[in-house]
Scaffold this motif. Sequence first.
Motif, PDB file in Angstrom:
ATOM      1  N   ALA A   1      -1.746   9.533  -5.274  1.00 21.73           N
ATOM      2  CA  ALA A   1      -2.640   8.431  -4.917  1.00 21.73           C
ATOM      3  C   ALA A   1      -3.974   8.664  -5.998  1.00 21.73           C
ATOM      4  O   ALA A   1      -4.405   7.532  -6.276  1.00 21.73           O
ATOM      5  CB  ALA A   1      -3.205   8.480  -3.404  1.00 21.73           C
ATOM      6  N   TYR A   2      -4.268   9.935  -6.408  1.00 25.53           N
ATOM      7  CA  TYR A   2      -5.597  10.250  -7.110  1.00 25.53           C
ATOM      8  C   TYR A   2      -5.310  10.580  -8.420  1.00 25.53           C
ATOM      9  O   TYR A   2      -6.102  11.166  -8.992  1.00 25.53           O
ATOM     10  CB  TYR A   2      -6.349  11.106  -6.306  1.00 25.53           C
ATOM     11  CG  TYR A   2      -6.732  10.761  -4.903  1.00 25.53           C
ATOM     12  CD1 TYR A   2      -7.495   9.753  -4.619  1.00 25.53           C
ATOM     13  CD2 TYR A   2      -5.950  11.109  -3.448  1.00 25.53           C
ATOM     14  CE1 TYR A   2      -8.025   9.420  -3.340  1.00 25.53           C
ATOM     15  CE2 TYR A   2      -6.251  10.854  -2.554  1.00 25.53           C
ATOM     16  CZ  TYR A   2      -7.230   9.734  -2.444  1.00 25.53           C
ATOM     17  OH  TYR A   2      -7.630   9.306  -0.827  1.00 25.53           O
ATOM     18  N   VAL A   3      -3.895  10.476  -8.828  1.00 26.81           N
ATOM     19  CA  VAL A   3      -3.720  10.929  -9.942  1.00 26.81           C
ATOM     20  C   VAL A   3      -4.387  10.705 -11.406  1.00 26.81           C
ATOM     21  O   VAL A   3      -4.357  11.285 -12.163  1.00 26.81           O
ATOM     22  CB  VAL A   3      -2.098  11.167 -10.141  1.00 26.81           C
ATOM     23  CG1 VAL A   3      -1.623   9.631 -10.693  1.00 26.81           C
ATOM     24  CG2 VAL A   3      -1.445  12.225 -11.109  1.00 26.81           C
TER      25      VAL A   3
ATOM     26  N   GLN B   1       2.610   6.215  -5.835  1.00 25.25           N
ATOM     27  CA  GLN B   1       1.183   6.118  -6.471  1.00 25.25           C
ATOM     28  C   GLN B   1       0.418   4.465  -5.891  1.00 25.25           C
ATOM     29  O   GLN B   1       1.462   3.911  -4.900  1.00 25.25           O
ATOM     30  CB  GLN B   1       1.352   5.897  -7.838  1.00 25.25           C
ATOM     31  CG  GLN B   1       1.800   7.096  -8.633  1.00 25.25           C
ATOM     32  CD  GLN B   1       1.424   7.019 -10.162  1.00 25.25           C
ATOM     33  OE1 GLN B   1       1.042   5.970 -10.767  1.00 25.25           O
ATOM     34  NE2 GLN B   1       1.714   8.234 -10.890  1.00 25.25           N
ATOM     35  N   THR B   2      -0.650   4.365  -5.980  1.00 21.91           N
ATOM     36  CA  THR B   2      -1.221   3.133  -5.369  1.00 21.91           C
ATOM     37  C   THR B   2      -2.000   2.414  -6.340  1.00 21.91           C
ATOM     38  O   THR B   2      -2.750   3.024  -7.328  1.00 21.91           O
ATOM     39  CB  THR B   2      -2.171   3.656  -4.126  1.00 21.91           C
ATOM     40  OG1 THR B   2      -2.543   2.681  -3.536  1.00 21.91           O
ATOM     41  CG2 THR B   2      -3.172   4.708  -4.508  1.00 21.91           C
ATOM     42  N   PHE B   3      -2.359   1.219  -5.923  1.00 18.43           N
ATOM     43  CA  PHE B   3      -3.456   0.421  -6.669  1.00 18.43           C
ATOM     44  C   PHE B   3      -4.785   0.411  -5.839  1.00 18.43           C
ATOM     45  O   PHE B   3      -5.768  -0.169  -6.336  1.00 18.43           O
ATOM     46  CB  PHE B   3      -3.036  -0.912  -6.652  1.00 18.43           C
ATOM     47  CG  PHE B   3      -1.902  -1.713  -7.643  1.00 18.43           C
ATOM     48  CD1 PHE B   3      -0.764  -1.040  -7.692  1.00 18.43           C
ATOM     49  CD2 PHE B   3      -2.152  -2.629  -8.459  1.00 18.43           C
ATOM     50  CE1 PHE B   3       0.097  -1.251  -8.673  1.00 18.43           C
ATOM     51  CE2 PHE B   3      -1.142  -3.088  -9.300  1.00 18.43           C
ATOM     52  CZ  PHE B   3      -0.072  -2.017  -9.509  1.00 18.43           C
ATOM     53  N   SER B   4      -4.872   1.245  -4.850  1.00 15.07           N
ATOM     54  CA  SER B   4      -6.077   1.294  -3.980  1.00 15.07           C
ATOM     55  C   SER B   4      -7.121   1.887  -4.626  1.00 15.07           C
ATOM     56  O   SER B   4      -8.464   1.631  -4.290  1.00 15.07           O
ATOM     57  CB  SER B   4      -5.869   1.959  -2.720  1.00 15.07           C
ATOM     58  OG  SER B   4      -4.686   1.017  -1.953  1.00 15.07           O
ATOM     59  N   LYS B   5      -7.069   3.088  -5.395  1.00 10.75           N
ATOM     60  CA  LYS B   5      -8.145   3.945  -6.014  1.00 10.75           C
ATOM     61  C   LYS B   5      -8.344   3.534  -7.574  1.00 10.75           C
ATOM     62  O   LYS B   5      -9.688   2.920  -7.711  1.00 10.75           O
ATOM     63  CB  LYS B   5      -7.738   5.412  -5.786  1.00 10.75           C
ATOM     64  CG  LYS B   5      -6.856   5.591  -4.580  1.00 10.75           C
ATOM     65  CD  LYS B   5      -7.834   5.658  -3.290  1.00 10.75           C
ATOM     66  CE  LYS B   5      -7.089   5.819  -1.917  1.00 10.75           C
ATOM     67  NZ  LYS B   5      -7.767   5.621  -0.864  1.00 10.75           N
TER      68      LYS B   5
ATOM     69  N   GLY C   1       0.965  -1.034   0.026  1.00 10.97           N
ATOM     70  CA  GLY C   1      -0.022  -0.098  -0.038  1.00 10.97           C
ATOM     71  C   GLY C   1       1.119   1.469  -0.057  1.00 10.97           C
ATOM     72  O   GLY C   1       2.057   1.098   0.440  1.00 10.97           O
ATOM     73  N   SER C   2       0.276   2.359  -0.621  1.00 13.11           N
ATOM     74  CA  SER C   2       1.248   3.512  -0.597  1.00 13.11           C
ATOM     75  C   SER C   2       1.357   4.154   0.887  1.00 13.11           C
ATOM     76  O   SER C   2       2.375   4.739   1.094  1.00 13.11           O
ATOM     77  CB  SER C   2       0.747   4.748  -1.607  1.00 13.11           C
ATOM     78  OG  SER C   2      -0.477   5.011  -1.352  1.00 13.11           O
ATOM     79  N   ASP C   3       0.611   3.931   1.855  1.00 15.37           N
ATOM     80  CA  ASP C   3       1.006   4.241   3.179  1.00 15.37           C
ATOM     81  C   ASP C   3       2.299   3.723   3.626  1.00 15.37           C
ATOM     82  O   ASP C   3       2.894   4.307   4.270  1.00 15.37           O
ATOM     83  CB  ASP C   3      -0.296   3.815   4.238  1.00 15.37           C
ATOM     84  CG  ASP C   3      -1.237   4.806   4.003  1.00 15.37           C
ATOM     85  OD1 ASP C   3      -1.274   5.923   3.609  1.00 15.37           O
ATOM     86  OD2 ASP C   3      -2.483   4.249   4.306  1.00 15.37           O
TER      87      ASP C   3
HETATM   88  N1  PMP Z   1      -1.983   9.026  -0.153  1.00 14.94           N
HETATM   89  C1  PMP Z   1      -2.959   9.788   0.106  1.00 14.94           C
HETATM   90  C2  PMP Z   1      -3.188  11.273  -0.216  1.00 14.94           C
HETATM   91  C3  PMP Z   1      -4.304   9.148   0.459  1.00 14.94           C
HETATM   92  O1  PMP Z   1      -5.445   9.811   0.636  1.00 14.94           O
HETATM   93  C4  PMP Z   1      -4.230   7.947   0.722  1.00 14.94           C
HETATM   94  C5  PMP Z   1      -5.460   6.888   1.090  1.00 14.94           C
HETATM   95  N2  PMP Z   1      -5.677   6.995   2.628  1.00 14.94           N
HETATM   96  C6  PMP Z   1      -2.857   7.226   0.599  1.00 14.94           C
HETATM   97  C7  PMP Z   1      -1.900   7.982   0.209  1.00 14.94           C
HETATM   98  C8  PMP Z   1      -2.736   5.560   0.963  1.00 14.94           C
HETATM   99  O2  PMP Z   1      -3.516   4.760   0.233  1.00 14.94           O
HETATM  100  P1  PMP Z   1      -2.943   3.102   0.165  1.00 14.94           P
HETATM  101  O3  PMP Z   1      -2.272   3.015   1.524  1.00 14.94           O
HETATM  102  O4  PMP Z   1      -4.136   2.658   0.110  1.00 14.94           O
HETATM  103  O5  PMP Z   1      -2.064   3.026  -1.143  1.00 14.94           O
END
Ligand code: PMP
Length: 332
Positions: free
Chosen positions: A181-183, A204-208, A83-85
């Motif tokens: 994350a939202y790009v 970047q992330t796969f979450s969104k 996760g990007s966190d």
């Molecule tokens: N960066 C931003 C700005 C976010 O809003 C989020 C989501 N809460 C994340 C990073 C982390 O997302 P994830 O760990 O699911 O990749």
Amino acid sequence: MSWRDNLIKIEPYVAGEQPNKTDFIKLNANENPYPPAPGVLRAIEQFRGGSLKKYPDANAKPLADALAKRFGLQRENVFVGNGSDDVLALCFRAFFNSDMPVIYPDITYSFYPVWCEMLHIPFETIPVDDSFNINAADYKRPNGGVVIANPNAPTSIGRGLDFMREILDANPDSVVISDEAYVDFGGTSSVPLLKEYENLVVVQTFSKSRSMAGMRIGYAMGSAELIKALNDVKYSFNSYTMNRTSILLGTASIEDDVYFKETVEKIVNTREWFKAEMKKLGFTFPDSKANFLFASHPKVPAKEIFEAAREKDIYVRYFDKPRINNYLRITI
Ligand code: PMP
């Protein structure tokens, strides 16, 4: 002196509420309403559970290779994490070791101060203007690092390459993180700037946009030197952050670009429709480039709307914080 005195004292990040029921509308964590790509679902079905007896590839090589190919980078320019966190926390540890404060906007992702506190990193926040705009000129000051979420969260405002260039040009001696994350929902990625700035790291992330929040995959892209520092930190914590299924399913997602583009386009179209409907109701909001709207109403307090919606099993995000406590963050 007791062992209690030695416990960490920290106020953790609070994620969007996960209600313990089945029938509700969840618009509070910027998740994607569509399922992951069909190839991802096929890969789960075909996954051979027996392989779990072995450790995964510590480098997450197939996934990192797929990402490198997608972005026209080399393997040494890509780092994959849980996760990007996870990736951002490792970035803070790897890049921010100065006595000078790390700087970022006062209104941005509220995890940044948590990592700074936990890792004993000095930090300063720089106020955004009354329209929530970040002024690049404010980032021309001595610092130990710069973090910009672009598009920013929770404001939803996306900025272009000129803005990032201005910040990068002013900060050749700091690592600059672009948290993207939202790009994919209409923002401008700083990936093209990686060729010019070896102190830039793009996360970047796969979450969104890839509908895989439940899988926990994030990645960082940057110069080989930055990626090496990230790997050094990672291997000092835990060699195997990416499990076998994440590596496999993440790779399957990257391979289906058609589905990815279709899904993102649907969400962007819904967002634009939602903007028009919300305007009709009198809401105001910055022009979102993300998969959420940050909306306020001139007559009805945000907290009231938040609570009334919750009564009807509609969950949106409300931050009871200075400057933004009359806004709702609503996922598309
Ligand atoms: N960066 C931003 C700005 C976010 O809003 C989020 C989501 N809460 C994340 C990073 C982390 O997302 P994830 O760990 O699911 O990749």
